[in-house]
Design an enzyme around this catalytic site. Structure first.
Site, short mmCIF file in Angstrom:
data_model
loop_
_atom_site.label_atom_id
_atom_site.label_comp_id
_atom_site.label_asym_id
_atom_site.label_seq_id
_atom_site.Cartn_x
_atom_site.Cartn_y
_atom_site.Cartn_z
N GLY A 53 5.74 4.53 -1.97
CA GLY A 53 4.45 3.69 -2.02
C GLY A 53 4.83 2.41 -1.36
O GLY A 53 5.49 1.96 -0.70
N ASN A 54 3.60 1.59 -1.61
CA ASN A 54 3.95 0.01 -1.33
C ASN A 54 3.25 -0.89 -2.07
O ASN A 54 2.69 -0.55 -3.07
CB ASN A 54 3.25 -0.24 0.19
#
Ligand code: C5P
Length: 412
Positions: free
Chosen positions: A206-207
């Site tokens: 993810g980020n």
């Protein structure tokens, strides 16, 4: 819509709290300006809490913001309730002794007065003349309701019910043929948040994107009159009311949703942080930690560039249609070049019409409430800077988009 709600010094001020709620629940951004006298009936803390905005009644607060000019110019609607005999007189004679009367003189949008006072005051020749003057200048002055007044008297002079003022205000905005919200009748699709690329049923890549910027853009576009579709990847903030929300998880899901939504959108804004890569293989079962095997290696494959595909789709099927494609770029400078040089190259590569450039670092932008951006245009106009809270930056971006749609010729 941005609404200025002026509160006059009458006992009916307490009913205006309900009117404020009607405005905010309908999604409008309300700045309350109480007169000094009205704060003896309802304190500024009430207005701040209910509106979520700072409240002042002095031109000498936040002088550097030149609030009376800003509030008057930016308001899509000014409502004064209760409009006392004193306020009507001041407005009719153009007095400018406090922030509210200054703002009334600077107002560009429609103005609505909802009077409340004792019957004799309402029927007095002086008040009649002031009401006629204001109506003659284009302001809407409601008739007060009839009934029991504050003392033993009764007759015309009661503040109209909050719902009646709300309805009259909305009808006034609609009826102004010379006035239209800048994105009325437009459909705006906005992607927000960060995609998650699964590795196995419990893990993902993810980020740090919080979705705040995309959500703020959705609110600003909605307030500008647009029909808004929010393509929401993972977000840490709730989706706003009054927008159509479609949840997506991965870049590939976002791609499918964005290409479909873009087909009938006037604007598409890619503010989501889309993963550039995804794991080549997604395990059906949780990847086990075992001592007898080598450390696992994750092979990544490239995700398609959605923004670029949106531009290609627009150019292939809707050339000259005027659809506006807007990208975001989170850049860091390095020894090879500065942020803007990288961003210009990205704008040309991706082919979008506008590119909103953030300068990022670990502590900047992601998850923060404030922001500093530069808007670059492929047509080559001067880079435009915008800074402030994510709400303020989003409003500036939406104003620019409205300008491009309404004043700039169709894009290739
Ligand atoms: O290339 P970069 O990721 O810096 O570009 C950012 C812009 O491109 C953002 O508008 C983002 O939403 C979009 N993007 C995309 N598809 C990708 C990667 C980024 O649409 N695979």
């Amino acid at each position: 819509m941005r609404i200025v709600l002026g509160v006059g010094g009458g006992i009916a001020a307490y009913k205006v709290a309900s009117l404020l709620r009607l405005f905010t629940e309908a999604g409008h951004d309300v700045t309350v300006i109480p007169t000094e006298a009205s704060t003896r009936f309802v304190g500024t803390a009430t207005w701040e809490a209910l509106s979520g905005n700072p409240v002042s009644n002095s031109v000498f607060d936040d002088v550097h913001l030149v609030n009376h000019v800003r509030l008057g110019h930016e308001a899509d609607l000014v409502v004064v309730a209760p409009a006392t005999a004193d306020l009507l007189a001041k407005a009719a004679t153009g007095q400018a002794g406090d922030l509210l009367t200054n703002t009334l003189l600077m107002a560009h949008g429609p103005v609505l007065f909802a009077p409340a006072m004792h019957t004799e005051m309402w029927q007095h020749a002086a008040t009649r003349a002031n009401v006629e003057t204001l109506r003659g200048r284009g302001a809407a002055v409601l008739e007060p309701a009839s009934g029991r007044l504050t003392g033993a008297d009764s007759g015309p002079g009661r503040l109209p019910e909050p719902q009646a003022i709300f309805d009259a205000a909305m009808a006034l905005v609609q009826s102004r043929s010379d006035y239209q919200l800048p994105l009325a009748g437009r459909t705006v699709t906005i992607s927000a948040g960060g995609t998650r690329e699964p590795l196995d049923p419990v893990r993902f890549l993810g980020n740090r994107s919080s979705g705040k910027q995309g959500v703020a853009l959705a609110v600003a576009a909605r307030n500008a009159g647009a029909t808004v579709r929010l393509l929401a990847a993972h977000m840490e903030v709730p989706a706003p009311a009054g927008v159509d929300v479609q949840r997506v998880e991965t870049a590939m899901e976002l791609r499918e949703a964005a290409l479909a939504a873009a087909a009938d959108s006037d604007v598409i804004i890619m503010s989501a942080a889309v993963a550039d890569f995804r794991p080549a293989e997604v395990s059906d079962t949780k990847i086990k930690k075992r001592d007898d095997t080598a450390d696992p290696v994750i092979t990544l494959v490239r995700n398609p560039d959605i923004l670029q595909e949106l531009v290609e789709q627009r150019n292939a099927s809707r050339a000259g249609s005027g659809q506006l494609v807007v990208g975001f770029a989170a850049e860091t400078g390095d020894s090879q070049g500065d942020v803007l040089a990288y961003a210009q190259a990205k704008l040309q590569r991706k082919g979008c019409d506008l590119l909103v450039v953030n300068h990022v670092g670990m502590d900047k932008v992601f998850g923060q409430d404030s922001n500093e951006v530069v808007i670059l245009s492929r047509a080559g106009s001067e880079p435009q800077e915008a800074s402030g809270t994510k709400t303020e930056v989003s409003e500036a971006i939406i104003r620019r988009i409205s300008f491009e749609l309404n004043h700039v010729s169709p894009r290739a």
